[in-house]
Structures are given as structure tokens and as C-alpha cells.
Design a protein around this motif. Sequence first.
Motif, PDB file in Angstrom:
ATOM      1  N   ARG A  55       0.829  -1.215   0.000  1.00 51.46           N
ATOM      2  CA  ARG A  55       0.000   0.000   0.000  1.00 51.46           C
ATOM      3  C   ARG A  55       0.860   1.260   0.000  1.00 51.46           C
ATOM      4  O   ARG A  55       0.554   2.230  -0.701  1.00 51.46           O
ATOM      5  CB  ARG A  55      -0.949  -0.018   1.189  1.00 51.46           C
ATOM      6  CG  ARG A  55      -2.072  -1.018   1.027  1.00 51.46           C
ATOM      7  CD  ARG A  55      -3.020  -0.986   2.196  1.00 51.46           C
ATOM      8  NE  ARG A  55      -4.112  -1.910   1.984  1.00 51.46           N
ATOM      9  CZ  ARG A  55      -4.670  -2.634   2.945  1.00 51.46           C
ATOM     10  NH1 ARG A  55      -4.256  -2.522   4.194  1.00 51.46           N
ATOM     11  NH2 ARG A  55      -5.665  -3.453   2.670  1.00 51.46           N
ATOM     12  N   SER A  56       1.933   1.264   0.788  1.00 51.09           N
ATOM     13  CA  SER A  56       2.773   2.469   0.842  1.00 51.09           C
ATOM     14  C   SER A  56       3.499   2.705  -0.483  1.00 51.09           C
ATOM     15  O   SER A  56       3.780   3.851  -0.835  1.00 51.09           O
ATOM     16  CB  SER A  56       3.777   2.381   1.995  1.00 51.09           C
ATOM     17  OG  SER A  56       4.790   1.436   1.722  1.00 51.09           O
ATOM     18  N   LEU A  57       3.769   1.653  -1.229  1.00 50.03           N
ATOM     19  CA  LEU A  57       4.409   1.765  -2.541  1.00 50.03           C
ATOM     20  C   LEU A  57       3.401   2.006  -3.668  1.00 50.03           C
ATOM     21  O   LEU A  57       3.792   2.291  -4.806  1.00 50.03           O
ATOM     22  CB  LEU A  57       5.195   0.489  -2.855  1.00 50.03           C
ATOM     23  CG  LEU A  57       6.401   0.191  -1.979  1.00 50.03           C
ATOM     24  CD1 LEU A  57       6.832  -1.261  -2.145  1.00 50.03           C
ATOM     25  CD2 LEU A  57       7.540   1.145  -2.323  1.00 50.03           C
ATOM     26  N   ASN A  58       2.101   1.804  -3.350  1.00 53.35           N
ATOM     27  CA  ASN A  58       1.043   1.858  -4.359  1.00 53.35           C
ATOM     28  C   ASN A  58       1.321   0.852  -5.481  1.00 53.35           C
ATOM     29  O   ASN A  58       1.032   1.089  -6.646  1.00 53.35           O
ATOM     30  CB  ASN A  58       0.867   3.270  -4.926  1.00 53.35           C
ATOM     31  CG  ASN A  58      -0.411   3.418  -5.738  1.00 53.35           C
ATOM     32  OD1 ASN A  58      -1.399   2.699  -5.512  1.00 53.35           O
ATOM     33  ND2 ASN A  58      -0.405   4.320  -6.693  1.00 53.35           N
ATOM     34  N   ARG A  59       1.912  -0.280  -5.103  1.00 53.95           N
ATOM     35  CA  ARG A  59       2.218  -1.356  -6.050  1.00 53.95           C
ATOM     36  C   ARG A  59       1.872  -2.687  -5.401  1.00 53.95           C
ATOM     37  O   ARG A  59       1.975  -2.847  -4.177  1.00 53.95           O
ATOM     38  CB  ARG A  59       3.706  -1.394  -6.431  1.00 53.95           C
ATOM     39  CG  ARG A  59       4.209  -0.184  -7.166  1.00 53.95           C
ATOM     40  CD  ARG A  59       3.658  -0.126  -8.592  1.00 53.95           C
ATOM     41  NE  ARG A  59       4.229   0.970  -9.344  1.00 53.95           N
ATOM     42  CZ  ARG A  59       3.831   2.231  -9.284  1.00 53.95           C
ATOM     43  NH1 ARG A  59       2.844   2.571  -8.471  1.00 53.95           N
ATOM     44  NH2 ARG A  59       4.398   3.154 -10.016  1.00 53.95           N
ATOM     45  N   ALA A  60       1.505  -3.657  -6.231  1.00 49.99           N
ATOM     46  CA  ALA A  60       1.203  -4.999  -5.751  1.00 49.99           C
ATOM     47  C   ALA A  60       1.432  -5.981  -6.883  1.00 49.99           C
ATOM     48  O   ALA A  60       1.409  -5.610  -8.057  1.00 49.99           O
ATOM     49  CB  ALA A  60      -0.245  -5.084  -5.273  1.00 49.99           C
ATOM     50  N   MET A  61       1.627  -7.235  -6.513  1.00 49.20           N
ATOM     51  CA  MET A  61       1.697  -8.315  -7.491  1.00 49.20           C
ATOM     52  C   MET A  61       0.311  -8.954  -7.524  1.00 49.20           C
ATOM     53  O   MET A  61      -0.150  -9.496  -6.519  1.00 49.20           O
ATOM     54  CB  MET A  61       2.773  -9.330  -7.112  1.00 49.20           C
ATOM     55  CG  MET A  61       4.184  -8.754  -7.072  1.00 49.20           C
ATOM     56  SD  MET A  61       4.724  -7.930  -8.592  1.00 49.20           S
ATOM     57  CE  MET A  61       4.774  -9.282  -9.745  1.00 49.20           C
ATOM     58  N   ALA A  62      -0.358  -8.867  -8.669  1.00 47.97           N
ATOM     59  CA  ALA A  62      -1.728  -9.354  -8.817  1.00 47.97           C
ATOM     60  C   ALA A  62      -1.765 -10.528  -9.793  1.00 47.97           C
ATOM     61  O   ALA A  62      -1.051 -10.533 -10.803  1.00 47.97           O
ATOM     62  CB  ALA A  62      -2.628  -8.236  -9.330  1.00 47.97           C
ATOM     63  N   VAL A  63      -2.593 -11.510  -9.501  1.00 52.01           N
ATOM     64  CA  VAL A  63      -2.716 -12.690 -10.355  1.00 52.01           C
ATOM     65  C   VAL A  63      -3.294 -12.297 -11.709  1.00 52.01           C
ATOM     66  O   VAL A  63      -4.325 -11.611 -11.784  1.00 52.01           O
ATOM     67  CB  VAL A  63      -3.616 -13.753  -9.697  1.00 52.01           C
ATOM     68  CG1 VAL A  63      -3.880 -14.911 -10.647  1.00 52.01           C
ATOM     69  CG2 VAL A  63      -2.997 -14.251  -8.401  1.00 52.01           C
ATOM     70  N   ILE A  64      -2.639 -12.743 -12.777  1.00 52.68           N
ATOM     71  CA  ILE A  64      -3.188 -12.541 -14.118  1.00 52.68           C
ATOM     72  C   ILE A  64      -3.458 -13.873 -14.816  1.00 52.68           C
ATOM     73  O   ILE A  64      -4.174 -13.906 -15.813  1.00 52.68           O
ATOM     74  CB  ILE A  64      -2.283 -11.649 -15.001  1.00 52.68           C
ATOM     75  CG1 ILE A  64      -0.884 -12.244 -15.168  1.00 52.68           C
ATOM     76  CG2 ILE A  64      -2.236 -10.240 -14.442  1.00 52.68           C
ATOM     77  CD1 ILE A  64      -0.021 -11.527 -16.200  1.00 52.68           C
ATOM     78  N   ARG A  65      -2.891 -14.965 -14.294  1.00 50.03           N
ATOM     79  CA  ARG A  65      -3.156 -16.282 -14.874  1.00 50.03           C
ATOM     80  C   ARG A  65      -2.863 -17.345 -13.823  1.00 50.03           C
ATOM     81  O   ARG A  65      -1.861 -17.277 -13.124  1.00 50.03           O
ATOM     82  CB  ARG A  65      -2.277 -16.527 -16.089  1.00 50.03           C
ATOM     83  CG  ARG A  65      -2.467 -17.883 -16.733  1.00 50.03           C
ATOM     84  CD  ARG A  65      -1.612 -18.035 -17.993  1.00 50.03           C
ATOM     85  NE  ARG A  65      -1.698 -19.357 -18.523  1.00 50.03           N
ATOM     86  CZ  ARG A  65      -2.675 -19.826 -19.294  1.00 50.03           C
ATOM     87  NH1 ARG A  65      -3.674 -19.040 -19.620  1.00 50.03           N
ATOM     88  NH2 ARG A  65      -2.660 -21.051 -19.741  1.00 50.03           N
ATOM     89  N   SER A 123      -3.732   1.989  -6.966  1.00 46.84           N
ATOM     90  CA  SER A 123      -4.754   3.037  -7.096  1.00 46.84           C
ATOM     91  C   SER A 123      -5.495   3.003  -8.423  1.00 46.84           C
ATOM     92  O   SER A 123      -6.644   3.433  -8.503  1.00 46.84           O
ATOM     93  CB  SER A 123      -4.134   4.418  -6.885  1.00 46.84           C
ATOM     94  OG  SER A 123      -3.121   4.657  -7.845  1.00 46.84           O
ATOM     95  N   THR A 124      -4.863   2.478  -9.472  1.00 50.00           N
ATOM     96  CA  THR A 124      -5.514   2.460 -10.781  1.00 50.00           C
ATOM     97  C   THR A 124      -5.782   1.045 -11.296  1.00 50.00           C
ATOM     98  O   THR A 124      -6.588   0.868 -12.209  1.00 50.00           O
ATOM     99  CB  THR A 124      -4.645   3.168 -11.840  1.00 50.00           C
ATOM    100  OG1 THR A 124      -3.435   2.430 -12.018  1.00 50.00           O
ATOM    101  CG2 THR A 124      -4.359   4.605 -11.436  1.00 50.00           C
ATOM    102  N   GLY A 125      -5.071   0.066 -10.758  1.00 48.48           N
ATOM    103  CA  GLY A 125      -5.185  -1.303 -11.263  1.00 48.48           C
ATOM    104  C   GLY A 125      -4.410  -1.528 -12.548  1.00 48.48           C
ATOM    105  O   GLY A 125      -4.462  -2.614 -13.123  1.00 48.48           O
ATOM    106  N   LYS A 126      -3.669  -0.532 -12.994  1.00 45.68           N
ATOM    107  CA  LYS A 126      -2.936  -0.639 -14.262  1.00 45.68           C
ATOM    108  C   LYS A 126      -1.553  -1.253 -14.044  1.00 45.68           C
ATOM    109  O   LYS A 126      -0.931  -1.055 -12.995  1.00 45.68           O
ATOM    110  CB  LYS A 126      -2.788   0.737 -14.904  1.00 45.68           C
ATOM    111  CG  LYS A 126      -4.114   1.301 -15.352  1.00 45.68           C
ATOM    112  CD  LYS A 126      -3.942   2.628 -16.038  1.00 45.68           C
ATOM    113  CE  LYS A 126      -5.313   3.134 -16.496  1.00 45.68           C
ATOM    114  NZ  LYS A 126      -5.205   4.398 -17.178  1.00 45.68           N
TER     115      LYS A 126
END
Length: 150
Positions: A55-65, A123-126
Motif C-alpha cells: 500500500r505504501s508503494l502503491n504497487r502490488a503483485m496481482a494474479v493474471i493467470r 490506485s488504478t489497477g494498471k
Amino acid sequence: MPAWDHPAPFVIRRTVGEGDIDGLEHTNNAVYVQWCEQAAWAHTEALGIDLAAYRSLNRAMAVIRGEYDYLAASRLGDGLAIATWITGWDRRLTMTRNFQVCREEDGTTLLRGRVTFACIEISTGKPRRMPPVFIEVYGPAIIDPTEPGE
């Protein structure tokens, strides 16, 4: 002791409970996916990154497959070992994790999985490049998936 697919797994343990069982009297397939997610988070936290850092970085690793091969069933009361490894990345955007779920009593592999993650801006999901801290923390944990396991 399970015969792991790769060396030096990060492992969490679970016992199959009543809430994990479906109408066929075995562990519901979705529960395995949840356990893999829990193993990935526990490994990430053990490496030094938690949700607060994401959250503090505004970055995450999200599942895409996600790909899961269900090889055998587990049942109420079975003790399971859920292993994960980071098996690849492109050092910018994506990372791959492998999973293996084994029954502890007899070492039978019940599931093998492979999940691809992309770095996103929360914040954007991009999609966004991995921040340097991700490279510093995840990089040393990457294993060569062609190495035989224990």
C-alpha cells in the motif's frame, strides 16, 4: 516427507476441515486455490514485504493467470503441506510462482499449480514496473525450475 518438485520450498501446513469439504466429500477445488494464495502471501511476508508495504508503494503483485492440475483428492482431517517457489520473472512486470500440495501422511502430490503475477499500481489497477524494492526482495528468492527437488 513429500518429494518436492523443486529444492528449498517455502511451506505452510493446513488440516482439511469441515468447511473445506464439498458435496463429493473431498476438498473443494477452490479451497486449494485459497491455500496457494495463503502460501504466496506467507512467503512474500517472510521475504520482507507485507500488505502495508504494498500500500505504501502503491504497487502490488496481482494474479493474471492461474493453472492448477488436481491430481488426487484430500479428505476431512488430512494434514497437507502447501509449497511454493518463485520460478521466474522478467525483472520489470511479471513473476511466476509454482505450487505443490502434498498429503503429509503418505507424501502424495494432490495438486500442482503455476500462477503468473503482474505488478500493478494499486490506485488504478494498471500494470506498472516493479519498484526497486520488489526486485531486491523477490530476486534472491527465484529458483531455477529445472533443478530437481528434494
